[in-house]
Design an enzyme around this catalytic site. Structure first.
Site, PDB file in Angstrom:
ATOM      1  N   TYR A  87      -6.039  37.400 -13.246  1.00  0.00           N
ATOM      2  CA  TYR A  87      -5.689  36.276 -12.668  1.00  0.00           C
ATOM      3  C   TYR A  87      -5.891  36.081 -11.171  1.00  0.00           C
ATOM      4  O   TYR A  87      -5.564  35.273 -10.400  1.00  0.00           O
ATOM      5  CB  TYR A  87      -4.226  35.612 -12.770  1.00  0.00           C
ATOM      6  CG  TYR A  87      -3.842  35.565 -14.216  1.00  0.00           C
ATOM      7  CD1 TYR A  87      -4.288  34.232 -14.850  1.00  0.00           C
ATOM      8  CD2 TYR A  87      -2.800  36.264 -15.000  1.00  0.00           C
ATOM      9  CE1 TYR A  87      -3.778  33.858 -16.127  1.00  0.00           C
ATOM     10  CE2 TYR A  87      -2.751  36.033 -16.271  1.00  0.00           C
ATOM     11  CZ  TYR A  87      -3.197  34.795 -16.918  1.00  0.00           C
ATOM     12  OH  TYR A  87      -2.695  34.729 -18.291  1.00  0.00           O
ATOM     13  N   HIS A 134      -4.643  29.104  -9.228  1.00  0.00           N
ATOM     14  CA  HIS A 134      -3.028  29.033  -9.400  1.00  0.00           C
ATOM     15  C   HIS A 134      -2.484  30.229  -8.695  1.00  0.00           C
ATOM     16  O   HIS A 134      -1.037  30.374  -8.540  1.00  0.00           O
ATOM     17  CB  HIS A 134      -2.916  29.217 -10.823  1.00  0.00           C
ATOM     18  CG  HIS A 134      -1.650  28.180 -11.453  1.00  0.00           C
ATOM     19  ND1 HIS A 134      -1.235  27.199 -10.681  1.00  0.00           N
ATOM     20  CD2 HIS A 134      -0.877  28.097 -12.608  1.00  0.00           C
ATOM     21  CE1 HIS A 134      -0.492  26.671 -11.512  1.00  0.00           C
ATOM     22  NE2 HIS A 134      -0.299  27.114 -12.623  1.00  0.00           N
ATOM     23  N   TYR A 137       5.344  35.208 -14.769  1.00  0.00           N
ATOM     24  CA  TYR A 137       4.356  34.136 -14.882  1.00  0.00           C
ATOM     25  C   TYR A 137       4.893  32.896 -14.681  1.00  0.00           C
ATOM     26  O   TYR A 137       6.041  32.490 -14.589  1.00  0.00           O
ATOM     27  CB  TYR A 137       4.029  33.980 -16.619  1.00  0.00           C
ATOM     28  CG  TYR A 137       3.154  35.208 -16.944  1.00  0.00           C
ATOM     29  CD1 TYR A 137       1.870  35.377 -16.669  1.00  0.00           C
ATOM     30  CD2 TYR A 137       3.648  36.397 -17.561  1.00  0.00           C
ATOM     31  CE1 TYR A 137       1.112  36.538 -16.993  1.00  0.00           C
ATOM     32  CE2 TYR A 137       2.957  37.521 -18.217  1.00  0.00           C
ATOM     33  CZ  TYR A 137       1.743  37.539 -17.681  1.00  0.00           C
ATOM     34  OH  TYR A 137       0.878  38.842 -18.068  1.00  0.00           O
ATOM     35  N   ASN A 152       5.250  29.852 -15.339  1.00  0.00           N
ATOM     36  CA  ASN A 152       6.309  28.791 -15.935  1.00  0.00           C
ATOM     37  C   ASN A 152       7.760  29.289 -15.837  1.00  0.00           C
ATOM     38  O   ASN A 152       8.624  28.459 -16.054  1.00  0.00           O
ATOM     39  CB  ASN A 152       5.807  28.422 -17.034  1.00  0.00           C
ATOM     40  CG  ASN A 152       4.558  27.938 -17.312  1.00  0.00           C
ATOM     41  OD1 ASN A 152       4.021  27.211 -16.362  1.00  0.00           O
ATOM     42  ND2 ASN A 152       4.224  27.290 -18.652  1.00  0.00           N
ATOM     43  N   ASN A 175       4.402  23.580 -12.412  1.00  0.00           N
ATOM     44  CA  ASN A 175       5.320  24.209 -13.371  1.00  0.00           C
ATOM     45  C   ASN A 175       5.976  25.111 -12.728  1.00  0.00           C
ATOM     46  O   ASN A 175       7.402  25.532 -13.131  1.00  0.00           O
ATOM     47  CB  ASN A 175       4.580  24.793 -14.558  1.00  0.00           C
ATOM     48  CG  ASN A 175       4.139  23.651 -15.753  1.00  0.00           C
ATOM     49  OD1 ASN A 175       4.731  22.451 -15.677  1.00  0.00           O
ATOM     50  ND2 ASN A 175       2.961  24.088 -16.341  1.00  0.00           N
TER      51      ASN A 175
END
Length: 210
Positions: free
Chosen positions: A36, A41, A86, A88, A134
């Protein structure tokens, strides 16, 4: 290992050179893992890296379901965090640190990506809804409040309306965009310094993209 190296190692394990109770918590949002890195994000994680470089500390201590580090920013003792939950479940890490140190919600500063802003733009807000993000949604749910200041970093709009949102935010910045992002993160550091000094209006006037 000589005594100075031992002291440095102990300091790093404690989360940095400043072990005082934090007055503020600064949270950069993103997803852990090399897969990532440099994705849209993870703009919040990238901003934390800029803070580490500017204020000479490391976010490398595992605590509160996050990587954490202690720093003095703008004359204030700050806990800086990168949640490892993560995106969320970001609120789990924020709530754990907030409850442990008894930090009021208005002294939690969250830095995160915003697809409604072009790369190179940023926007500061005193509070607000999740706006479909989120990570922010999780923090609001876990902390039961929208009243935390935040710095939004533009990561660009979807190339076209039908483009899958998850694919877009997990796509990587181009080299040119990364250069622009690094320039924005200089301003993010300056804004964070003003915000911990209770100068949010000044930060908004200086840095909010028109």
């Amino acid at each position: 290992m000589d005594i100075f190296e031992k002291l440095k190692k102990i300091s790093a394990e404690l989360g940095g050179n400043n072990s005082a109770k934090p007055e503020y918590i600064i949270v950069g949002l993103g997803n852990p893992g090399v897969q990532y890195e440099n994705t849209r994000h993870n703009a919040g994680f990238t901003a934390v890296s800029a803070l580490e470089k500017k204020y000479n500390f490391s976010v490398n201590y595992h605590k509160f379901k996050a990587l954490t580090g202690n720093a003095v920013i703008g004359g204030k003792s700050c806990l800086v965090m990168k949640p490892e939950t993560y995106m969320n479940l970001s609120g789990d890490a924020v709530q754990a640190a907030m409850d442990f140190y008894k930090i009021p919600i208005k002294k939690i500063i969250v830095i995160f990506d915003d697809i409604s802003l072009d790369v190179g733009q940023m926007r500061i807000r005193r509070k607000g809804s999740a706006g479909g993000h989120n990570g922010i949604k999780s923090i609001i749910a876990q902390c039961d409040s929208e009243d935390f200041p935040r710095i939004k970093i533009g990561v660009g709009k979807k190339p076209h309306p039908d483009y899958n949102l998850a694919d877009w935010v997990l796509s990587r910045f181009t080299d040119g965009e990364l250069k622009t992002l690094n320039e924005v993160n200089v301003k993010v550091c300056q804004a964070a310094e003003l915000m911990v000094q209770d100068k949010i209006s000044e930060a908004m006037n200086l840095f909010n993209s028109k």
